[in-house]
Design an enzyme around this catalytic site. Structure first.
Site, PDB file in Angstrom:
ATOM      1  N   CYS A 116       0.864  -1.185   0.000  1.00  0.00           N
ATOM      2  CA  CYS A 116       0.000   0.000   0.000  1.00  0.00           C
ATOM      3  C   CYS A 116       0.897   1.230   0.000  1.00  0.00           C
ATOM      4  O   CYS A 116       1.690   1.421   0.924  1.00  0.00           O
ATOM      5  CB  CYS A 116      -0.925   0.001   1.216  1.00  0.00           C
ATOM      6  SG  CYS A 116      -2.012   1.448   1.304  1.00  0.00           S
ATOM      7  N   HIS A 170      -8.739  -3.545  -7.008  1.00  0.00           N
ATOM      8  CA  HIS A 170      -8.992  -2.112  -7.134  1.00  0.00           C
ATOM      9  C   HIS A 170      -9.502  -1.771  -8.533  1.00  0.00           C
ATOM     10  O   HIS A 170      -9.155  -2.436  -9.515  1.00  0.00           O
ATOM     11  CB  HIS A 170      -7.716  -1.308  -6.883  1.00  0.00           C
ATOM     12  CG  HIS A 170      -7.176  -1.416  -5.488  1.00  0.00           C
ATOM     13  ND1 HIS A 170      -6.706  -2.599  -4.951  1.00  0.00           N
ATOM     14  CD2 HIS A 170      -7.009  -0.480  -4.511  1.00  0.00           C
ATOM     15  CE1 HIS A 170      -6.277  -2.380  -3.711  1.00  0.00           C
ATOM     16  NE2 HIS A 170      -6.456  -1.102  -3.426  1.00  0.00           N
ATOM     17  N   ASP A 189     -10.410   6.019  -2.608  1.00  0.00           N
ATOM     18  CA  ASP A 189      -9.156   6.553  -2.073  1.00  0.00           C
ATOM     19  C   ASP A 189      -9.150   8.071  -2.214  1.00  0.00           C
ATOM     20  O   ASP A 189      -9.334   8.610  -3.305  1.00  0.00           O
ATOM     21  CB  ASP A 189      -7.979   5.947  -2.833  1.00  0.00           C
ATOM     22  CG  ASP A 189      -6.663   6.079  -2.092  1.00  0.00           C
ATOM     23  OD1 ASP A 189      -6.493   7.066  -1.347  1.00  0.00           O
ATOM     24  OD2 ASP A 189      -5.794   5.206  -2.260  1.00  0.00           O
ATOM     25  N   GLY A 222      -0.851   5.190  -4.070  1.00  0.00           N
ATOM     26  CA  GLY A 222       0.544   4.887  -4.383  1.00  0.00           C
ATOM     27  C   GLY A 222       0.747   3.684  -5.274  1.00  0.00           C
ATOM     28  O   GLY A 222       1.427   3.767  -6.307  1.00  0.00           O
ATOM     29  N   THR A 223       0.158   2.545  -4.906  1.00  0.00           N
ATOM     30  CA  THR A 223       0.291   1.370  -5.773  1.00  0.00           C
ATOM     31  C   THR A 223      -0.490   1.587  -7.069  1.00  0.00           C
ATOM     32  O   THR A 223      -0.101   1.099  -8.132  1.00  0.00           O
ATOM     33  CB  THR A 223      -0.180   0.087  -5.070  1.00  0.00           C
ATOM     34  OG1 THR A 223      -1.539   0.242  -4.644  1.00  0.00           O
ATOM     35  CG2 THR A 223       0.688  -0.234  -3.867  1.00  0.00           C
TER      36      THR A 223
END
Length: 333
Positions: free
Chosen positions: A90, A223, A249, A254-255
C-alpha cells in the site's frame, strides 16, 4: 478472550487515513512479511476487522501493523490492513507509516533520510525529507510494476461494453479511461463510482483472474481506477480509486500510481525516466517517476517511485472488549 488494547498513531496521507498500530498487534513468528500476512489472515483477521470496520473505523479506513523485519537489509516490517483485507502493498499506507514512525521515534534508520521496509510484496526502499522534527515528504521506491492485460472488453450492467487495462503496482488495478460508454470523472459523482466499481471489478476478475508471475499468493483484481484529465495544471492525470466494498481513495493512490505508470509506459505514453504527477479525487497530488525498466517474470515492467506527504493527527488507544457485541466490527451492506 480478555480485553485487548491497541496503541495507534492516526494519520492521513494526502487525505486518506492511515492508522498505524504501534502496540498490541498479535505476536507472529520471525518469518517473512509475506508469510506473516498468511498467518495473520488465517488466525488474527479479527484484529483487522475490529480496527478498520465500524464502530472503531469506517468504510474508507486503512492502516498498518508494525513488526521487526525478518530481513537484515530492512529497518521495519509492515503489515497492511484495511477494510478490503490485508494487502501485499500500500503506497499511501507506506507514506503515512514512515511519517508516523520517524516523527514518533518508532524507528531509527541506519542512514539518516533513508530506510527500507519489508512489505508482504517485498522490500521497499524509502527516502524522506525532514524539516526540523517533521517529515515533509516520503518517496517510496515501489515493487516492480507491469501491465498485465490491455484493451480487455467487459460487459458491465449499466455501462454496456467498456475497455479496461489491468495493471499491477503492488495490487491489481482495472484501469478505466474515458471512452464511448464512459465520459469521464466530471460526469460521475462519488455515489456512481461506489455503485459501478464493484461491477467492473467482478467482471474483470471473472475474465482475467490475475496471478502474480513470481508470487502466486498475490492474485485477484482488488482495485478499480477511473481516470481522467487533471484539473490542476501541475498534474498529468487525475484518478479515483475504488477499493473494499464502499471506499474511494482520497489520495492519488501509491500502488495505483505505480500501476498507472506501468500501463502508460507499456503503451508508450510515458518514457522510462519520466515524471508523472497524479491528482486525486480531492485534488491532492503524488509526484511519481519511472526510475527504470525491469522484468516481472517473463513480462517487461518498470521500477516506479511515488512521493507524497502525510500528517499525524493524533494518538488513539483502542479497546476491543469481548463483552462488546460489536467487538469485531461491522459493515453496512
Amino acid at each position: 478472550m480478555t480485553r485487548r488494547t491497541f496503541f495507534c498513531i492516526d494519520a492521513h496521507t494526502c487525505g486518506n487515513p492511515v492508522r498505524v498500530v504501534a502496540g498490541g498487534g498479535p505476536l507472529l513468528p520471525n518469518v517473512s512479511m509475506a508469510e506473516k500476512r498468511e498467518i495473520f489472515l488465517r488466525d488474527h483477521d479479527w484484529v483487522r476487522k475490529a480496527l478498520m470496520f465500524e464502530p472503531r473505523g469506517h468504510d474508507v479506513m486503512s492502516g498498518t501493523i508494525l513488526y521487526p523485519s525478518s530481513r537484515a537489509d530492512c529497518d521495519l516490517g509492515v503489515l497492511f490492513i484495511e477494510v478490503s483485507g490485508c494487502l501485499p502493498m500500500c503506497g499511501h499506507g507506506t507514506i503515512g507509516t514512515v511519517t508516523a514512525a520517524i516523527e514518533e521515534g518508532l524507528v531509527v534508520p541506519k542512514v539518516e533520510g533513508k530506510l527500507s521496509i519489508e512489505a508482504p510484496a517485498g522490500r521497499v526502499d524509502i527516502e524522506y525529507v525532514c524539516k526540523g522534527q517533521f517529515v515533509e515528504q516520503v518517496r517510496l521506491f515501489n515493487v516492480a510494476s507491469y501491465l498485465h492485460a490491455q484493451d480487455v472488453d467487459l460487459d458491465v450492467p449499466g455501462l454496456g461494453t467498456i475497455k479496461i487495462d489491468l495493471s499491477y503496482g503492488g495490487n491489481y488495478y482495472a484501469i478505466v479511461e474515458p471512452q464511448a460508454n464512459w465520459s469521464g470523472l466530471d460526469a460521475m459523482p462519488a455515489s456512481e463510482i461506489l455503485r459501478m466499481s464493484p461491477l467492473v471489478r467482478k467482471a474483470a476478475e471473472e475474465k482475467l483472474a490475475p496471478v502474480h508471475p513470481e508470487d502466486s499468493r498475490i492474485r485477484g483484481v482488488s482495485h478499480v481506477m477511473w481516470t481522467d484529465r487533471p484539473r490542476d495544471e501541475r498534474a498529468h492525470a487525475r484518478n479515483a480509486v475504488f477499493y473494499g466494498d464502499k471506499a474511494i481513495d482520497r489520495s492519488p493512490c501509491g500502488t495505483g500510481s505505480s500501476a498507472r505508470m506501468a500501463q502508460l509506459v507499456a503503451r508508450d505514453r510515458l518514457k522510462v525516466g519520466g515524471t508523472f504527477v497524479h491528482e486525486s479525487i480531492i485534488g491532492t497530488m503524488f509526484d511519481c517517476k519511472v526510475e527504470g525498466e525491469t522484468r516481472v517474470g517473463d513480462r517487461l515492467g518498470i521500477k516506479p517511485s511515488v512521493a507524497g506527504w502525510a500528517q499525524v493527527i493524533g494518538h488513539n488507544t483502542i479497546f476491543v472488549d469481548p463483552r462488546d457485541p460489536l467487538a469485531q466490527g461491522f459493515q453496512l451492506s
